[in-house]
Motif scaffolding. Sequence first.
Motif, PDB file in Angstrom:
ATOM      1  N   ASP A  42      38.147  24.336  63.554  1.00  0.00           N
ATOM      2  CA  ASP A  42      38.862  25.430  64.233  1.00  0.00           C
ATOM      3  C   ASP A  42      37.993  26.687  64.279  1.00  0.00           C
ATOM      4  O   ASP A  42      37.936  27.378  65.300  1.00  0.00           O
ATOM      5  CB  ASP A  42      40.166  25.764  63.480  1.00  0.00           C
ATOM      6  CG  ASP A  42      41.100  24.570  63.396  1.00  0.00           C
ATOM      7  OD1 ASP A  42      41.353  23.942  64.439  1.00  0.00           O
ATOM      8  OD2 ASP A  42      41.568  24.259  62.283  1.00  0.00           O
ATOM      9  N   VAL A  43      37.340  26.958  63.154  1.00  0.00           N
ATOM     10  CA  VAL A  43      36.489  28.156  63.098  1.00  0.00           C
ATOM     11  C   VAL A  43      35.364  28.029  64.120  1.00  0.00           C
ATOM     12  O   VAL A  43      35.058  28.975  64.857  1.00  0.00           O
ATOM     13  CB  VAL A  43      35.929  28.363  61.662  1.00  0.00           C
ATOM     14  CG1 VAL A  43      34.811  29.395  61.651  1.00  0.00           C
ATOM     15  CG2 VAL A  43      37.053  28.797  60.723  1.00  0.00           C
ATOM     16  N   ASP A  44      34.780  26.866  64.193  1.00  0.00           N
ATOM     17  CA  ASP A  44      33.666  26.685  65.132  1.00  0.00           C
ATOM     18  C   ASP A  44      34.132  26.898  66.580  1.00  0.00           C
ATOM     19  O   ASP A  44      33.443  27.542  67.373  1.00  0.00           O
ATOM     20  CB  ASP A  44      33.068  25.285  64.947  1.00  0.00           C
ATOM     21  CG  ASP A  44      31.783  25.144  65.737  1.00  0.00           C
ATOM     22  OD1 ASP A  44      30.929  26.056  65.628  1.00  0.00           O
ATOM     23  OD2 ASP A  44      31.644  24.167  66.502  1.00  0.00           O
ATOM     24  N   ARG A  45      35.312  26.391  66.897  1.00  0.00           N
ATOM     25  CA  ARG A  45      35.834  26.587  68.268  1.00  0.00           C
ATOM     26  C   ARG A  45      36.049  28.075  68.541  1.00  0.00           C
ATOM     27  O   ARG A  45      35.738  28.583  69.623  1.00  0.00           O
ATOM     28  CB  ARG A  45      37.169  25.843  68.434  1.00  0.00           C
ATOM     29  CG  ARG A  45      36.973  24.329  68.587  1.00  0.00           C
ATOM     30  CD  ARG A  45      38.309  23.632  68.802  1.00  0.00           C
ATOM     31  NE  ARG A  45      39.104  24.293  69.827  1.00  0.00           N
ATOM     32  CZ  ARG A  45      40.421  24.525  69.746  1.00  0.00           C
ATOM     33  NH1 ARG A  45      41.089  24.138  68.677  1.00  0.00           N
ATOM     34  NH2 ARG A  45      41.060  25.126  70.715  1.00  0.00           N
ATOM     35  N   ALA A  46      36.572  28.775  67.533  1.00  0.00           N
ATOM     36  CA  ALA A  46      36.834  30.210  67.716  1.00  0.00           C
ATOM     37  C   ALA A  46      35.527  30.979  67.859  1.00  0.00           C
ATOM     38  O   ALA A  46      35.411  31.893  68.693  1.00  0.00           O
ATOM     39  CB  ALA A  46      37.642  30.738  66.524  1.00  0.00           C
ATOM     40  N   VAL A  47      34.526  30.605  67.069  1.00  0.00           N
ATOM     41  CA  VAL A  47      33.234  31.320  67.144  1.00  0.00           C
ATOM     42  C   VAL A  47      32.595  31.068  68.517  1.00  0.00           C
ATOM     43  O   VAL A  47      32.049  31.988  69.142  1.00  0.00           O
ATOM     44  CB  VAL A  47      32.293  30.887  65.998  1.00  0.00           C
ATOM     45  CG1 VAL A  47      30.899  31.476  66.183  1.00  0.00           C
ATOM     46  CG2 VAL A  47      32.868  31.317  64.646  1.00  0.00           C
ATOM     47  N   GLN A  48      32.700  29.836  68.989  1.00  0.00           N
ATOM     48  CA  GLN A  48      32.131  29.543  70.322  1.00  0.00           C
ATOM     49  C   GLN A  48      32.836  30.357  71.410  1.00  0.00           C
ATOM     50  O   GLN A  48      32.197  30.874  72.327  1.00  0.00           O
ATOM     51  CB  GLN A  48      32.250  28.060  70.628  1.00  0.00           C
ATOM     52  CG  GLN A  48      31.219  27.242  69.870  1.00  0.00           C
ATOM     53  CD  GLN A  48      31.274  25.779  70.282  1.00  0.00           C
ATOM     54  OE1 GLN A  48      31.556  25.468  71.424  1.00  0.00           O
ATOM     55  NE2 GLN A  48      31.036  24.892  69.339  1.00  0.00           N
ATOM     56  N   ALA A  49      34.162  30.445  71.298  1.00  0.00           N
ATOM     57  CA  ALA A  49      34.919  31.237  72.287  1.00  0.00           C
ATOM     58  C   ALA A  49      34.495  32.693  72.235  1.00  0.00           C
ATOM     59  O   ALA A  49      34.324  33.360  73.271  1.00  0.00           O
ATOM     60  CB  ALA A  49      36.418  31.111  72.005  1.00  0.00           C
ATOM     61  N   ALA A  50      34.293  33.190  71.012  1.00  0.00           N
ATOM     62  CA  ALA A  50      33.894  34.595  70.860  1.00  0.00           C
ATOM     63  C   ALA A  50      32.491  34.820  71.431  1.00  0.00           C
ATOM     64  O   ALA A  50      32.234  35.827  72.103  1.00  0.00           O
ATOM     65  CB  ALA A  50      33.941  34.985  69.379  1.00  0.00           C
ATOM     66  N   GLN A  51      31.621  33.868  71.198  1.00  0.00           N
ATOM     67  CA  GLN A  51      30.248  34.004  71.727  1.00  0.00           C
ATOM     68  C   GLN A  51      30.241  34.023  73.246  1.00  0.00           C
ATOM     69  O   GLN A  51      29.517  34.786  73.883  1.00  0.00           O
ATOM     70  CB  GLN A  51      29.413  32.820  71.253  1.00  0.00           C
ATOM     71  CG  GLN A  51      28.668  33.118  69.982  1.00  0.00           C
ATOM     72  CD  GLN A  51      27.619  32.063  69.720  1.00  0.00           C
ATOM     73  OE1 GLN A  51      27.887  30.884  69.944  1.00  0.00           O
ATOM     74  NE2 GLN A  51      26.463  32.474  69.267  1.00  0.00           N
ATOM     75  N   LYS A  52      31.085  33.145  73.812  1.00  0.00           N
ATOM     76  CA  LYS A  52      31.154  33.060  75.276  1.00  0.00           C
ATOM     77  C   LYS A  52      31.653  34.391  75.860  1.00  0.00           C
ATOM     78  O   LYS A  52      31.102  34.908  76.834  1.00  0.00           O
ATOM     79  CB  LYS A  52      32.107  31.915  75.652  1.00  0.00           C
ATOM     80  CG  LYS A  52      31.928  31.428  77.047  1.00  0.00           C
ATOM     81  CD  LYS A  52      32.651  30.108  77.234  1.00  0.00           C
ATOM     82  CE  LYS A  52      32.935  29.931  78.715  1.00  0.00           C
ATOM     83  NZ  LYS A  52      34.079  29.096  78.973  1.00  0.00           N
ATOM     84  N   ALA A  53      32.678  34.940  75.231  1.00  0.00           N
ATOM     85  CA  ALA A  53      33.203  36.225  75.720  1.00  0.00           C
ATOM     86  C   ALA A  53      32.174  37.330  75.529  1.00  0.00           C
ATOM     87  O   ALA A  53      32.035  38.228  76.357  1.00  0.00           O
ATOM     88  CB  ALA A  53      34.485  36.579  74.972  1.00  0.00           C
ATOM     89  N   PHE A  54      31.444  37.240  74.412  1.00  0.00           N
ATOM     90  CA  PHE A  54      30.448  38.287  74.123  1.00  0.00           C
ATOM     91  C   PHE A  54      29.311  38.238  75.133  1.00  0.00           C
ATOM     92  O   PHE A  54      28.851  39.268  75.633  1.00  0.00           O
ATOM     93  CB  PHE A  54      29.910  38.104  72.695  1.00  0.00           C
ATOM     94  CG  PHE A  54      28.841  39.103  72.358  1.00  0.00           C
ATOM     95  CD1 PHE A  54      29.155  40.452  72.224  1.00  0.00           C
ATOM     96  CD2 PHE A  54      27.520  38.711  72.187  1.00  0.00           C
ATOM     97  CE1 PHE A  54      28.165  41.395  71.940  1.00  0.00           C
ATOM     98  CE2 PHE A  54      26.536  39.643  71.900  1.00  0.00           C
ATOM     99  CZ  PHE A  54      26.863  40.988  71.771  1.00  0.00           C
ATOM    100  N   ALA A 214      37.866  26.249  53.053  1.00  0.00           N
ATOM    101  CA  ALA A 214      38.786  26.193  54.194  1.00  0.00           C
ATOM    102  C   ALA A 214      38.316  27.196  55.253  1.00  0.00           C
ATOM    103  O   ALA A 214      37.132  27.550  55.304  1.00  0.00           O
ATOM    104  CB  ALA A 214      40.206  26.489  53.719  1.00  0.00           C
ATOM    105  N   ALA A 215      39.274  27.656  56.082  1.00  0.00           N
ATOM    106  CA  ALA A 215      38.901  28.496  57.228  1.00  0.00           C
ATOM    107  C   ALA A 215      38.087  29.728  56.827  1.00  0.00           C
ATOM    108  O   ALA A 215      37.092  30.061  57.470  1.00  0.00           O
ATOM    109  CB  ALA A 215      40.175  28.933  57.960  1.00  0.00           C
ATOM    110  N   GLY A 216      38.516  30.402  55.742  1.00  0.00           N
ATOM    111  CA  GLY A 216      37.829  31.629  55.329  1.00  0.00           C
ATOM    112  C   GLY A 216      36.373  31.368  55.021  1.00  0.00           C
ATOM    113  O   GLY A 216      35.470  32.035  55.550  1.00  0.00           O
ATOM    114  N   GLU A 217      36.141  30.373  54.192  1.00  0.00           N
ATOM    115  CA  GLU A 217      34.753  30.078  53.801  1.00  0.00           C
ATOM    116  C   GLU A 217      33.936  29.600  54.998  1.00  0.00           C
ATOM    117  O   GLU A 217      32.766  29.969  55.159  1.00  0.00           O
ATOM    118  CB  GLU A 217      34.731  29.032  52.675  1.00  0.00           C
ATOM    119  CG  GLU A 217      33.322  28.801  52.172  1.00  0.00           C
ATOM    120  CD  GLU A 217      33.241  27.880  50.965  1.00  0.00           C
ATOM    121  OE1 GLU A 217      34.248  27.739  50.234  1.00  0.00           O
ATOM    122  OE2 GLU A 217      32.156  27.305  50.762  1.00  0.00           O
TER     123      GLU A 217
END
Length: 486
Positions: A42-54, A214-217
């Motif tokens: 989930d974190v990886d998907r969110a980071v990819q989405a953030a990178q794309k928007a950035f 988990a997600a935080g780490e």
Amino acid sequence: MTKIDHFIAGEFAPPDSGDYFPNVDPATGDSIGEIAEGNGVDVDRAVQAAQKAFRGPWSEMSTGDRLDALKRVAHGIRARFDEFLDAEMRDTGKPRAFASKVDIPRGAANFEFFATIARAVEDQSYQTDTRDGRGAINYTTRQPLGVVGVISPWNLPLLLLTWKVAPALAAGNCVVVKPSEETPSTASLLAEVFNTAGIPAGVFNVVHGLGPNAAGEALTRHPDVAAITFTGETRTGSAIMEACAPHIKDISFELGGKNASIVFADADFDAAVAGTARSTFSNTGQVCLCSERVYVERPIYERFVDALASRAESLTIGDPFDDATEMGPLISETHRQKVLAAYEKARDEGATVVTGGGVPELDDPFANGAYVEPTIWTDLDDDATVMREEIFGPVCHIRPFDTEEEVLALANDSRYGLCAAVWTEKLRRAHRVAHQIEAGLVWINSWFLRDLRTPFGGVKLSGIGREGGRHSLDFYSETKTICVKL
Ligand code: NAD
């Protein structure tokens, strides 16, 4: 029952694991919903989405348009004030009197404020001599870092999350947020507001779940996260620092405290009692800035102990939704057990329990809530465990002192250094003591009086770096120097 999903690339999404854990109302012990249990996928998907928007729409917007959009987020929170308030109160058990004046207004104000000051922040310029006499100009520019990971605690959920999200976005970054597992709801509402404010998908992402393994780490270890901004316990900060080391991520940490409040005999007595009651019992003692060590000059010591005890005993404890309630529960049964263990430890270590020390008797449905009594101790040794470790409950120890030198040594004898409060009517003494206290923030004759332009942060185990005003924008930007030979 509310189901709380992640928010990734502008859409609510179930967790990769398919697993959810319960969201519990600490005032009643009832389960009020379930929360997505995030993992590395989930974190990886969110980071990819953030990178794309950035790399795309967020950087393509003009600064003015980006900051206007953030102001719309502030308006969006205000437009749904009651929903935010209800969600925050159910997640935390905060009394309405507190959450409606502190948490939700500040959540909106953080966006308004950083959208405003990001326009006003100055860069630097220097004229430099050169051997050929023509000279050079050096000037600085700011550039966003990229994707910033925001990890926030449960004690002021919306306030502390937006305190970091707003400047990160104002500086041009995109964010992946991991709210506390205890308090997911206002982050989800904020996600809805982002969509209606017309902010591009992927600028603001939320992954729910736990911290370690988990997600935080996963967020702290992700190679494409440029920086981690974290508020929480010192021990967690230490683990996050280690996780950030391999990729040399920028870090900003706002951590725990064991804050001192110093009351001189010349203080305005009533103001000092009222201020110390606020600084000890507000939010059931769950503000990192709360005073757990109170030092009172001997001539007024006994009178002060009596006065603070009557304040504690007069607090109305119970239903957070009743306007008369002044103190709600702790955040969870687990935290209550920790606080009650400290109450017991204090007795073992020789404390005189002036008031409190147990669990209040409340009617159903609050009999099952995570309530404790506001508590005051005296007569503990300075090196007692409960005098050294942060308890994070509605409790303080009061100790007499005789001289300014003595009280400074006592106040500074702590591994923490977040803030302090000094109560005195003597001007020179106030400044002299404030200068010598080892803390990032000292209040004189007040407490929790915040100007968002001022730097905020702690020394020693209480944190790394400063946020607030331009200090936040400094952290969320890389400064570049450009040297132009004339
Ligand atoms: P916590 O450290 O337990 O949790 C904070 C956040 O970190 C949560 O979202 C949690 O899931 C996450 N987390 C936990 N372990 C992690 C790991 N290994 N890797 C990544 N993320 C991880 O803190 P808490 O109990 O939520 O909050 C209370 C603490 O926060 C107190 O110590 C308080 O003093 C401190 N605090 C400090 C400030 C400040 O400004 N200095 C403000 C508020 C709270």
